[in-house]
Design a protein around this motif. Structure first.
Motif, PDB file in Angstrom:
ATOM      1  N   LEU A 187       0.830  -1.199   0.000  1.00  0.00           N
ATOM      2  CA  LEU A 187       0.000   0.000   0.000  1.00  0.00           C
ATOM      3  C   LEU A 187       0.868   1.254   0.000  1.00  0.00           C
ATOM      4  O   LEU A 187       1.918   1.286   0.633  1.00  0.00           O
ATOM      5  N   PRO A 188       0.438   2.296  -0.720  1.00  0.00           N
ATOM      6  CA  PRO A 188       1.219   3.535  -0.762  1.00  0.00           C
ATOM      7  C   PRO A 188       1.302   4.171   0.614  1.00  0.00           C
ATOM      8  O   PRO A 188       0.386   4.053   1.432  1.00  0.00           O
ATOM      9  N   LYS A 189       2.396   4.825   0.867  1.00  0.00           N
ATOM     10  CA  LYS A 189       2.566   5.505   2.144  1.00  0.00           C
ATOM     11  C   LYS A 189       1.698   6.763   2.167  1.00  0.00           C
ATOM     12  O   LYS A 189       1.629   7.501   1.202  1.00  0.00           O
ATOM     13  N   GLY A 190       1.045   6.994   3.240  1.00  0.00           N
ATOM     14  CA  GLY A 190       0.177   8.154   3.348  1.00  0.00           C
ATOM     15  C   GLY A 190      -0.505   8.194   4.698  1.00  0.00           C
ATOM     16  O   GLY A 190      -0.147   7.453   5.615  1.00  0.00           O
ATOM     17  N   ASN A 191      -1.484   9.048   4.807  1.00  0.00           N
ATOM     18  CA  ASN A 191      -2.194   9.222   6.062  1.00  0.00           C
ATOM     19  C   ASN A 191      -3.286   8.155   6.198  1.00  0.00           C
ATOM     20  O   ASN A 191      -4.479   8.441   6.240  1.00  0.00           O
ATOM     21  N   PHE A 192      -2.848   6.871   6.233  1.00  0.00           N
ATOM     22  CA  PHE A 192      -3.762   5.753   6.297  1.00  0.00           C
ATOM     23  C   PHE A 192      -3.616   4.997   7.613  1.00  0.00           C
ATOM     24  O   PHE A 192      -2.509   4.783   8.097  1.00  0.00           O
ATOM     25  N   GLU A 193      -4.751   4.570   8.139  1.00  0.00           N
ATOM     26  CA  GLU A 193      -4.747   3.652   9.276  1.00  0.00           C
ATOM     27  C   GLU A 193      -5.110   2.276   8.733  1.00  0.00           C
ATOM     28  O   GLU A 193      -6.193   2.075   8.173  1.00  0.00           O
ATOM     29  N   ILE A 194      -4.193   1.318   8.842  1.00  0.00           N
ATOM     30  CA  ILE A 194      -4.413  -0.019   8.305  1.00  0.00           C
ATOM     31  C   ILE A 194      -5.070  -0.901   9.366  1.00  0.00           C
ATOM     32  O   ILE A 194      -4.520  -1.104  10.449  1.00  0.00           O
ATOM     33  N   LEU A 195      -6.246  -1.432   9.029  1.00  0.00           N
ATOM     34  CA  LEU A 195      -6.960  -2.348   9.912  1.00  0.00           C
ATOM     35  C   LEU A 195      -6.892  -3.752   9.324  1.00  0.00           C
ATOM     36  O   LEU A 195      -6.802  -3.922   8.108  1.00  0.00           O
ATOM     37  N   GLU A 196      -6.956  -4.773  10.177  1.00  0.00           N
ATOM     38  CA  GLU A 196      -6.870  -6.151   9.723  1.00  0.00           C
ATOM     39  C   GLU A 196      -7.970  -7.002  10.346  1.00  0.00           C
ATOM     40  O   GLU A 196      -8.367  -6.787  11.490  1.00  0.00           O
TER      41      GLU A 196
ATOM     42  N   LEU B  22      -5.393  10.407  -5.588  1.00  0.00           N
ATOM     43  CA  LEU B  22      -4.255  11.308  -5.755  1.00  0.00           C
ATOM     44  C   LEU B  22      -2.967  10.606  -5.384  1.00  0.00           C
ATOM     45  O   LEU B  22      -1.961  10.681  -6.103  1.00  0.00           O
ATOM     46  N   VAL B  23      -2.989   9.891  -4.273  1.00  0.00           N
ATOM     47  CA  VAL B  23      -1.796   9.145  -3.842  1.00  0.00           C
ATOM     48  C   VAL B  23      -1.460   8.055  -4.844  1.00  0.00           C
ATOM     49  O   VAL B  23      -0.290   7.843  -5.186  1.00  0.00           O
ATOM     50  N   LEU B  24      -2.488   7.368  -5.367  1.00  0.00           N
ATOM     51  CA  LEU B  24      -2.269   6.293  -6.336  1.00  0.00           C
ATOM     52  C   LEU B  24      -1.682   6.836  -7.635  1.00  0.00           C
ATOM     53  O   LEU B  24      -0.781   6.220  -8.223  1.00  0.00           O
ATOM     54  N   LYS B  25      -2.191   7.990  -8.094  1.00  0.00           N
ATOM     55  CA  LYS B  25      -1.678   8.575  -9.323  1.00  0.00           C
ATOM     56  C   LYS B  25      -0.201   8.910  -9.188  1.00  0.00           C
ATOM     57  O   LYS B  25       0.600   8.686 -10.088  1.00  0.00           O
ATOM     58  N   GLN B  26       0.174   9.447  -8.037  1.00  0.00           N
ATOM     59  CA  GLN B  26       1.561   9.785  -7.788  1.00  0.00           C
ATOM     60  C   GLN B  26       2.424   8.521  -7.746  1.00  0.00           C
ATOM     61  O   GLN B  26       3.553   8.500  -8.207  1.00  0.00           O
ATOM     62  N   LYS B  27       1.836   7.441  -7.201  1.00  0.00           N
ATOM     63  CA  LYS B  27       2.577   6.181  -7.078  1.00  0.00           C
ATOM     64  C   LYS B  27       2.756   5.518  -8.424  1.00  0.00           C
ATOM     65  O   LYS B  27       3.780   4.882  -8.696  1.00  0.00           O
ATOM     66  N   LEU B  28       1.752   5.648  -9.321  1.00  0.00           N
ATOM     67  CA  LEU B  28       1.790   4.962 -10.607  1.00  0.00           C
ATOM     68  C   LEU B  28       2.606   5.710 -11.652  1.00  0.00           C
ATOM     69  O   LEU B  28       2.868   5.190 -12.726  1.00  0.00           O
ATOM     70  N   LYS B  29       2.993   6.944 -11.361  1.00  0.00           N
ATOM     71  CA  LYS B  29       3.798   7.735 -12.311  1.00  0.00           C
ATOM     72  C   LYS B  29       5.182   7.113 -12.482  1.00  0.00           C
ATOM     73  O   LYS B  29       5.780   6.639 -11.551  1.00  0.00           O
TER      74      LYS B  29
END
Length: 201
Positions: free
Chosen positions: A23-32, A194-201
């Motif tokens: 997963l891209p780094k960002g302001n995400f809280e990962i739940l499992e 937005l985060v994904l677009k930056q990651k896929l560039k």
């Protein structure tokens, strides 16, 4: 700003760890969650911005989770990515599944996962638009014209008419709340894209 929540539901701890790393780094809280039943409970409680969901799991499989989610209007527009190493089996079991979520075959690389997430957000937006156009509309006759609601046997039913008005009022309030929550969800999805677009560039 409150962190966005991404829920990973898979009975394999190894897979959950691999996905977290992708997963891209960002302001995400990962739940499992380790199975479908636990995943459904977390979806209802946490209302994540994205769900990554394994298809074949104990207690409740991924499709059963999706079916349950679709019964809650406030959860129907959450983007979902279904994961499985047996795509053909999944397609045979539930051919209509791709209308509700995106699918990615295991094992997968990071770029495939990110593309699936982007596609899932697009499908979620489409579901929202469809829901807006398919909400039931109740036609109410105005009493100012001397028209009253009628029961199936043709008998005038003022109480039934009053009940309809109350129901419509509640539906309007609920619709306003849903619009407010969906605006928040749209903002979260836009940030993810937005985060994904930056990651896929």
């Amino acid at each position: 700003m409150e962190s966005q929540k991404i829920l990973i539901v898979d009975d394999s701890k190894t897979i959950r760890m691999q996905i977290k790393d992708m997963l891209p780094k960002g302001n995400f809280e990962i739940l499992e969650a380790k199975d479908g039943a636990e995943g459904l409970e977390m979806i209802q409680q946490e209302r994540p911005s994205l769900v990554l969901l394994d298809f074949f799991m104990p207690r409740m499989n991924g499709w059963e989770v999706v079916q349950q989610v679709q019964t809650f209007p406030k959860l129907q527009t959450i983007p979902i990515v279904m994961m499985s190493g047996r795509r053909e089996d999944v397609e045979k079991a539930v051919p209509e599944l791709f209308d509700y979520f995106e699918f990615v075959s295991k094992p997968f690389e990071q770029n495939l996962l990110l593309k699936a997430i982007k596609s899932a957000t697009t499908k979620a937006k489409q579901r929202y638009q469809e829901l807006q156009h398919t909400r039931p509309v109740t036609l109410v006759n105005s009493t100012s014209h001397g028209v009253e609601a009628e029961s199936p046997n043709g008998v005038s039913d003022r109480d039934g008419f009053a009940g309809l008005k109350a129901e419509i009022f509640e539906l309007r309030n609920e619709n306003a709340k849903l619009k407010s929550e969906l605006m928040g969800l749209k903002k979260q999805v836009s940030q993810i894209l937005l985060v994904l677009k930056q990651k896929l560039k």
